[in-house]
Scaffold this motif. Sequence first.
Motif, mmCIF file in Angstrom:
data_model
loop_
_atom_site.group_PDB
_atom_site.id
_atom_site.type_symbol
_atom_site.label_atom_id
_atom_site.label_comp_id
_atom_site.label_asym_id
_atom_site.label_seq_id
_atom_site.Cartn_x
_atom_site.Cartn_y
_atom_site.Cartn_z
ATOM 1 N N ASP A 1 -21.945 25.491 -63.609
ATOM 2 C CA ASP A 1 -21.608 25.694 -62.199
ATOM 3 C C ASP A 1 -20.108 25.517 -61.971
ATOM 4 O O ASP A 1 -19.455 26.317 -61.287
ATOM 5 C CB ASP A 1 -22.400 24.699 -61.352
ATOM 6 C CG ASP A 1 -22.627 25.187 -59.926
ATOM 7 O OD1 ASP A 1 -22.563 26.409 -59.687
ATOM 8 O OD2 ASP A 1 -22.890 24.336 -59.052
ATOM 9 N N ALA A 2 -19.534 24.468 -62.561
ATOM 10 C CA ALA A 2 -18.106 24.197 -62.394
ATOM 11 C C ALA A 2 -17.260 25.295 -63.039
ATOM 12 O O ALA A 2 -16.249 25.729 -62.473
ATOM 13 C CB ALA A 2 -17.757 22.836 -62.985
ATOM 14 N N GLU A 3 -17.657 25.763 -64.225
ATOM 15 C CA GLU A 3 -16.917 26.830 -64.891
ATOM 16 C C GLU A 3 -16.909 28.102 -64.045
ATOM 17 O O GLU A 3 -15.894 28.794 -63.938
ATOM 18 C CB GLU A 3 -17.540 27.113 -66.264
ATOM 19 C CG GLU A 3 -17.202 26.091 -67.320
ATOM 20 C CD GLU A 3 -15.750 26.188 -67.774
ATOM 21 O OE1 GLU A 3 -15.144 27.267 -67.656
ATOM 22 O OE2 GLU A 3 -15.208 25.156 -68.233
ATOM 23 N N ALA A 4 -18.048 28.422 -63.436
ATOM 24 C CA ALA A 4 -18.149 29.641 -62.645
ATOM 25 C C ALA A 4 -17.307 29.575 -61.373
ATOM 26 O O ALA A 4 -16.903 30.610 -60.838
ATOM 27 C CB ALA A 4 -19.605 29.908 -62.294
ATOM 28 N N SER A 5 -17.015 28.376 -60.899
ATOM 29 C CA SER A 5 -16.294 28.234 -59.630
ATOM 30 C C SER A 5 -14.816 28.559 -59.735
ATOM 31 O O SER A 5 -14.179 28.934 -58.760
ATOM 32 C CB SER A 5 -16.438 26.803 -59.107
ATOM 33 O OG SER A 5 -15.616 25.904 -59.857
ATOM 34 N N GLY A 6 -14.240 28.364 -60.926
ATOM 35 C CA GLY A 6 -12.798 28.557 -61.091
ATOM 36 C C GLY A 6 -11.959 27.362 -60.703
ATOM 37 O O GLY A 6 -10.744 27.357 -60.896
ATOM 38 N N ASN B 1 -25.767 8.077 -66.818
ATOM 39 C CA ASN B 1 -24.868 8.168 -65.660
ATOM 40 C C ASN B 1 -23.613 8.949 -66.053
ATOM 41 O O ASN B 1 -23.002 8.665 -67.076
ATOM 42 C CB ASN B 1 -24.506 6.748 -65.221
ATOM 43 C CG ASN B 1 -23.561 6.675 -64.037
ATOM 44 O OD1 ASN B 1 -22.826 5.714 -63.912
ATOM 45 N ND2 ASN B 1 -23.572 7.651 -63.162
ATOM 46 N N PHE B 2 -23.245 9.962 -65.253
ATOM 47 C CA PHE B 2 -21.992 10.650 -65.534
ATOM 48 C C PHE B 2 -21.310 11.020 -64.226
ATOM 49 O O PHE B 2 -21.919 11.046 -63.161
ATOM 50 C CB PHE B 2 -22.209 11.881 -66.422
ATOM 51 C CG PHE B 2 -22.809 13.068 -65.727
ATOM 52 C CD1 PHE B 2 -22.036 14.151 -65.362
ATOM 53 C CD2 PHE B 2 -24.175 13.114 -65.452
ATOM 54 C CE1 PHE B 2 -22.586 15.249 -64.725
ATOM 55 C CE2 PHE B 2 -24.740 14.218 -64.826
ATOM 56 C CZ PHE B 2 -23.942 15.281 -64.458
ATOM 57 N N HIS B 3 -19.998 11.304 -64.328
ATOM 58 C CA HIS B 3 -19.147 11.593 -63.179
ATOM 59 C C HIS B 3 -18.520 12.968 -63.361
ATOM 60 O O HIS B 3 -18.010 13.279 -64.446
ATOM 61 C CB HIS B 3 -18.020 10.561 -63.059
ATOM 62 C CG HIS B 3 -18.486 9.146 -63.190
ATOM 63 N ND1 HIS B 3 -18.721 8.349 -62.109
ATOM 64 C CD2 HIS B 3 -18.761 8.397 -64.285
ATOM 65 C CE1 HIS B 3 -19.121 7.155 -62.527
ATOM 66 N NE2 HIS B 3 -19.151 7.171 -63.834
ATOM 67 N N LEU B 4 -18.531 13.752 -62.319
ATOM 68 C CA LEU B 4 -17.871 15.055 -62.347
ATOM 69 C C LEU B 4 -16.851 15.077 -61.222
ATOM 70 O O LEU B 4 -17.192 14.845 -60.063
ATOM 71 C CB LEU B 4 -18.890 16.183 -62.189
ATOM 72 C CG LEU B 4 -18.492 17.521 -62.843
ATOM 73 C CD1 LEU B 4 -19.709 18.389 -63.080
ATOM 74 C CD2 LEU B 4 -17.468 18.269 -62.027
ATOM 75 N N ALA B 5 -15.596 15.328 -61.582
ATOM 76 C CA ALA B 5 -14.509 15.361 -60.602
ATOM 77 C C ALA B 5 -14.038 16.798 -60.436
ATOM 78 O O ALA B 5 -13.587 17.425 -61.403
ATOM 79 C CB ALA B 5 -13.352 14.477 -61.060
ATOM 80 N N TYR B 6 -14.173 17.319 -59.222
ATOM 81 C CA TYR B 6 -13.651 18.635 -58.887
ATOM 82 C C TYR B 6 -12.287 18.430 -58.218
ATOM 83 O O TYR B 6 -12.170 17.647 -57.274
ATOM 84 C CB TYR B 6 -14.579 19.361 -57.911
ATOM 85 C CG TYR B 6 -16.034 19.394 -58.314
ATOM 86 C CD1 TYR B 6 -16.510 20.330 -59.227
ATOM 87 C CD2 TYR B 6 -16.938 18.482 -57.768
ATOM 88 C CE1 TYR B 6 -17.849 20.362 -59.583
ATOM 89 C CE2 TYR B 6 -18.274 18.507 -58.123
ATOM 90 C CZ TYR B 6 -18.733 19.449 -59.028
ATOM 91 O OH TYR B 6 -20.057 19.470 -59.380
#
Length: 487
Positions: A386-391, A404-409
């Motif tokens: 999903d993140a890769e597709a967003s640009g 547990n993991f963290h995703l920072a946009y």
Amino acid sequence: MVLWPRPRATHEEKAVSALTHDGAASAPRRPLPEAMSVALQALFGPRLSSAEAVRLQHGRDESPFPTTPPDAVVFCETTEEVAAVVRLAAEHRVPVIPYGAGSSLEGQLLAVQGGVSIDLSRMTRILRIAAEDLTATVQAGVTREQLNAELRSLGLFFPVDPGANASIGGMAATRASGTNAVRYGTMRENVLALTVVTGRGEVVRTGTRARKSAAGYDLTRLFVGSEGTLGVMTEITVRLYPLPEAVSAAVCHFADVASAVRATIQTIQLGVPIARCELLDVNAVRAVNRQSGLALREAPMLLMEFHGSPAGVKEQAEAVQAIAAELGGEDFEWASTPEERSRLWAARHRAYFAGLQQHPGTRSVTTDTCVPISHLAEIVEASVADAEASGLPYYIVGHVGDGNFHLAYLVKDGDAAERATAEAMSERMVRLAIALEGSCSGEHGIGLHKIGFLEEEAGPGGIALMRAIKQALDPLDILNPGKIFLR
């Protein structure tokens, strides 16, 4: 292909309200009455501040929300002073917001209804270390690094390590976790007793220094994780642990994030007592290399640590190395000296700011989830795609040993379209975690950011029970109002 959970209209409406904090901010700010201001000035003198710079500092945390300052800040030094502030706030129906180190990520510190910020950062006394019982009692403003520096000469340590040099009070309030949780547990498991000021300004003590109790309701764990909405924690008694006889860290690189996660899953399922198991994706590794002057291979990486006897540490590491090799893990490297280990873990702990520094002018929309370990690969893979597709630029770090993991946009500051894209991805990730029988937050808490998600996770009955508890302990709704759920 992963199918994202079907959206629920009622949830989306609540989530959007919470994410913009319009829902919380829609309640009117409660002005600070002159009589209360005069009373606080008489009690605290120069330790009461209404200076704009001080107020702005206390109206911003590490969340993506705009600064929302309190009307005044009081720097307390004792439990009795905190109680005096809360009693005045109750008398005048003014909100109070506890403030520790300012490192929260979900808007917990923002004064969305105005009021007084109670700064506990001067409450830095270590009240008691009972080495024979493996406990310590500290004031809420003591930081984890301060406590561990005091313990080192005794051969002990406090293991909860969320990365930032957070205060023990703030860590208890958000039920913090961190890199050591896979072996030593979270704040929930490591807080034994509390001194708390309730919404009426009463001082109550919960729990004891005993390792267990079957006496009445577990009030200690009720307050741990309550984010300042049920009481202001002023003293905390925590568990301590002996420093391990031997410690070794290792790094291992993988072709992709999915392989690294599967290596973690197999390690946990086989019962290897690993102390730390951290995932950094290629973006995070690249950022820490540049920020910390390291030369790590820029590929998805597991950073691990093993505690125990020399023979036990060797056996654990060999078992993990064999698992990693089966899944394509390469460059398994040791960091046995304290200096090498400290440098690696310092780089890991700086990953949040390292990521921001790679993209000047951005702010981070950071979300975390926690799922049963068997579903970890599924949600990580879906979120990466999903993140890769967003640009949008992004990076992943995670305490993957406990799911547990963290995703920072990273979004341009003030760019509404990028912010909306990031929040939409965050929502899909969190709602998938809930669908997989996980949690909307493994350690960041709810604050303003995840109000809608908590309602979906807990359900109407759970939220109604939480509201009843809030009403019983804070009938005037003055303790950090507008957080966790909308009243």
